[in-house]
Every structure is written in structure tokens, then in C-alpha cells.
Design a protein around this motif. Structure first.
Motif, mmCIF file in Angstrom:
data_model
loop_
_atom_site.group_PDB
_atom_site.id
_atom_site.type_symbol
_atom_site.label_atom_id
_atom_site.label_comp_id
_atom_site.label_asym_id
_atom_site.label_seq_id
_atom_site.Cartn_x
_atom_site.Cartn_y
_atom_site.Cartn_z
ATOM 1 N N ILE A 1 -23.185 16.146 3.220
ATOM 2 C CA ILE A 1 -23.654 15.252 2.215
ATOM 3 C C ILE A 1 -22.968 14.306 2.076
ATOM 4 O O ILE A 1 -21.491 14.489 2.013
ATOM 5 C CB ILE A 1 -23.846 16.001 1.039
ATOM 6 N N THR A 2 -23.441 13.037 2.057
ATOM 7 C CA THR A 2 -22.631 11.618 1.970
ATOM 8 C C THR A 2 -23.102 11.271 0.450
ATOM 9 O O THR A 2 -24.283 11.271 0.130
ATOM 10 C CB THR A 2 -22.932 10.637 2.902
ATOM 11 N N CYS A 3 -22.169 10.995 -0.489
ATOM 12 C CA CYS A 3 -22.476 10.370 -2.028
ATOM 13 C C CYS A 3 -22.111 8.858 -1.738
ATOM 14 O O CYS A 3 -20.929 8.409 -1.454
ATOM 15 C CB CYS A 3 -21.607 11.015 -2.816
ATOM 16 N N ALA A 4 -23.055 7.980 -1.959
ATOM 17 C CA ALA A 4 -22.740 6.714 -1.849
ATOM 18 C C ALA A 4 -22.829 6.214 -3.552
ATOM 19 O O ALA A 4 -23.814 6.474 -4.209
ATOM 20 C CB ALA A 4 -24.077 5.845 -1.184
ATOM 21 N N ASN B 1 -28.610 14.965 8.422
ATOM 22 C CA ASN B 1 -27.821 15.089 7.171
ATOM 23 C C ASN B 1 -28.474 14.142 6.043
ATOM 24 O O ASN B 1 -29.149 13.437 6.458
ATOM 25 C CB ASN B 1 -26.330 14.612 7.696
ATOM 26 N N VAL B 2 -27.563 14.234 4.952
ATOM 27 C CA VAL B 2 -28.093 13.699 3.830
ATOM 28 C C VAL B 2 -27.219 12.831 2.987
ATOM 29 O O VAL B 2 -25.958 12.870 3.110
ATOM 30 C CB VAL B 2 -28.331 15.203 2.895
ATOM 31 N N ARG B 3 -27.779 11.810 2.301
ATOM 32 C CA ARG B 3 -27.120 11.041 1.439
ATOM 33 C C ARG B 3 -27.953 10.818 0.197
ATOM 34 O O ARG B 3 -29.212 10.813 0.306
ATOM 35 C CB ARG B 3 -26.968 9.527 2.083
ATOM 36 N N VAL B 4 -26.932 10.788 -0.749
ATOM 37 C CA VAL B 4 -27.631 10.835 -2.198
ATOM 38 C C VAL B 4 -26.353 9.820 -2.880
ATOM 39 O O VAL B 4 -25.416 9.306 -2.349
ATOM 40 C CB VAL B 4 -27.882 12.165 -2.937
ATOM 41 N N GLY B 5 -26.910 9.687 -4.097
ATOM 42 C CA GLY B 5 -25.942 8.611 -4.915
ATOM 43 C C GLY B 5 -26.575 7.632 -5.893
ATOM 44 O O GLY B 5 -27.526 7.182 -5.354
ATOM 45 N N LEU B 6 -25.664 7.033 -6.707
ATOM 46 C CA LEU B 6 -26.014 6.006 -7.565
ATOM 47 C C LEU B 6 -26.448 4.740 -6.864
ATOM 48 O O LEU B 6 -27.005 3.704 -7.367
ATOM 49 C CB LEU B 6 -25.212 5.991 -8.550
#
Length: 297
Positions: free
Chosen positions: A7-10, A244-249
Motif C-alpha cells: 500500500i502506498t499512501c499519497a 498494488n494499492v494507493r490511497v491517501g488525501l
């Protein structure tokens, strides 16, 4: 389906979101803390922009990046650092029949090596390369990344030993990724981010996503994300598609209808989704091994 997902968080981005959310990270301390929060919630990678602490607008000031990175490293919380190199490629034309001169309020165009000053100084494990030019949302703004600029940036990133995350917003960008590989400007393993649903790039419907997945370079590692209310469903979609996954504000401000999110909450929700599907979420050490990254501290 991908059975082992990172998981990547932007954590903040550079968009006009400060007035739309009560807790968008703006200062270096807030951005570093958001990255640490994301790591503690299960993110392996923090994708980092910086903002002018006075105005909240996106910035490319190396001093701001330095403070964020040093705060994360000093915290001893382990997370892979991914710094944007997308700033400095912004053109805003004048309105209507007077496209020139360019609008100085929004235009920020510098050379390819200047866009990498903070990467050269701080040597993150990953930095981004936006792999094409496109109309980015409404109005007269153009995200500008010419082939010669990208070749120069890719060559310098390769010299620095930093892994580029190749931001692909449309099918033509993927064609250019393959050209960079052909020219020897990208080392294995190639890391690609499919940025779906961004106006006016590739839409985030399943047919478009899977057509792009099927066109990925052999042996590459990819993530995929979408915006707004589609961000969390895409945690399942990306994993099911083999990625894979990216989420974040940077991409989404809400955990649910009318409920503002934090970066940690978005990561935790994505982790729950992925694990409920039967996949295992990878930690930063495993991601470094998989992507052949060099830890810098």
C-alpha cells in the motif's frame, strides 16, 4: 489476483484541497506526521509532495522536502520514501484569444535537472516521473512533460540509483514507458502507477483498466488508484487485477459520505479490504527487497 500487496499512501498532493478538508497536511511537520501515521496503519510507501506553509499551495522548495524527510527518518518509523518530481512542469495559458503571455500565477516551468534538485540532495528510495503531457482538469492548465524532459530526468534518476515510479495517466504514457525501457533508461524492476479517472486521462472503468494492465511491460510491478469515492473500491480492484494499492488525501478526502478521512484511516480501510480478499499486505522491508531499493538511513 495479487496475493501479496503493498500500500502506498499519497499523503497531501499539491491540489487545491486545503479549503476542502479541515486537516490537509501542509507544514513539513504535518506532512511527516501524516507519513508516519500511514506507516503505522500499514502503508509501506509514503508518496510525498510539499506545500508552502504560508499559502498551502504546492511547492518544490528543497528545504521543505529536506525537513519532511529528516523528520520521517529521525522518527525511526520504517516507511519507503517516494518524493514527487512532478512539480515544475506546470503551464497555464491565458484565456480565450490571448493564450500568451502565460498566466504567471499558475505557470511554473523549469528544466529537468532543476525538477530533481531535492531528489539529488535527499536520495529517496523512489521518485515519480509523470510520463506524458495532458490537459489536467478544466481551464487552461496543461501538465507538461515533453519526451526530451522525461529522457533527461530518467537518465539522471538512473545515475542517482533512485527507483522511478512511472506515473501513467493514459495509454500513450504507457507507450512512452516502453520506449524508455527500449532506450535503456529504466532499470528492472520497472515500477508503474496507473492513475485512473483523472480528467482528461484514462477513465477508471474496468475495461480501460484491464486493457492497460494487459499492455504493461513484462516483469513490471504496478499499482493502480482512482479518485474520490472510487478510491477505496479501487483498493479491491487493483489487487484483483494483479496490482498494488494507493490511497491517501492527495486523491480522496472522505472515508464515507460526509465523513472526512485521515491518511491513517484510508490506509487502514484499504488494508482491511485487501486482507478480506485473502491477500497479505507487505511491509516496507519486503517492498525494498521486491523493488530492489536501497534504504538510505
Amino acid at each position: 489476483m495479487n496475493a501479496e500487496v503493498f500500500i502506498t499512501c499519497a499523503v497531501t498532493g499539491s491540489g487545491e484541497t486545503v479549503d476542502k478538508h479541515p486537516a490537509i497536511p501542509v507544514t513539513p511537520e504535518q506532512i511527516a506526521n501524516a507519513s508516519i501515521e500511514a506507516a503505522q496503519a500499514g502503508a509501506a510507501i509514503a508518496h510525498i509532495h510539499v506545500r508552502d506553509p504560508e499559502t498551502g499551495k504546492g511547492s518544490r522548495d528543497p528545504a521543505l522536502y529536506r525537513e519532511v524527510v529528516e523528520r520521517i527518518r529521525d522518527s525511526k518509523v520504517d516507511i519507503v520514501i517516494n518524493l514527487t518530481a512532478g512539480m515544475g512542469g506546470d503551464i497555464v495559458f491565458g484565456p480565450g484569444e490571448t493564450p500568451l503571455p502565460l498566466d504567471p500565477a499558475g505557470t511554473d516551468m523549469v528544466g529537468p535537472l532543476e525538477r530533481l534538485v531535492h531528489v539529488e540532495e535527499l536520495r529517496p528510495e523512489i521518485c515519480t516521473l509523470d510520463c506524458g503531457t495532458m490537459n489536467f482538469s478544466a481551464g487552461d492548465y496543461v501538465m507538461t512533460n515533453t519526451p526530451s524532459t522525461l529522457r533527461a530526468m530518467a537518465a539522471r534518476v538512473q545515475e542517482l540509483g533512485v527507483r522511478p515510479e512511472l506515473e501513467v495517466f493514459d495509454t500513450g504514457h504507457l507507450v512512452f514507458v516502453k520506449q524508455l525501457i527500449k532506450e535503456g533508461l529504466l532499470d528492472d524492476p520497472v515500477m508503474i502507477q496507473l492513475c485512473m479517472g483523472v480528467a482528461y486521462g484514462a477513465p477508471d472503468d474496468m475495461l480501460t483498466l484491464m486493457s492497460m494492465v494487459h499492455q504493461l511491460p513484462a516483469g513490471s510491478t504496478f499499482s493502480a488508484f482512482s479518485l474520490g469515492r472510487h478510491q477505496l473500491p479501487y483498493a479491491a480492484v487493483a489487487a484483483f487485477a494483479g496490482g498494488n494499492v494507493r490511497v491517501g488525501l492527495e486523491d480522496n478526502l472522505y472515508l464515507g459520505r460526509g465523513e472526512f478521512a485521515s491518511n491513517g484511516q484510508l490506509v487502514a480501510r484499504a488494508k482491511t479490504i485487501v486482507e478480506t480478499m485473502g491477500a497479505r499486505v507487505l511491509g516496507p522491508a519486503e517492498v525494498r527487497e521486491r523493488l530492489q531499493l536501497t534504504k538510505r538511513w
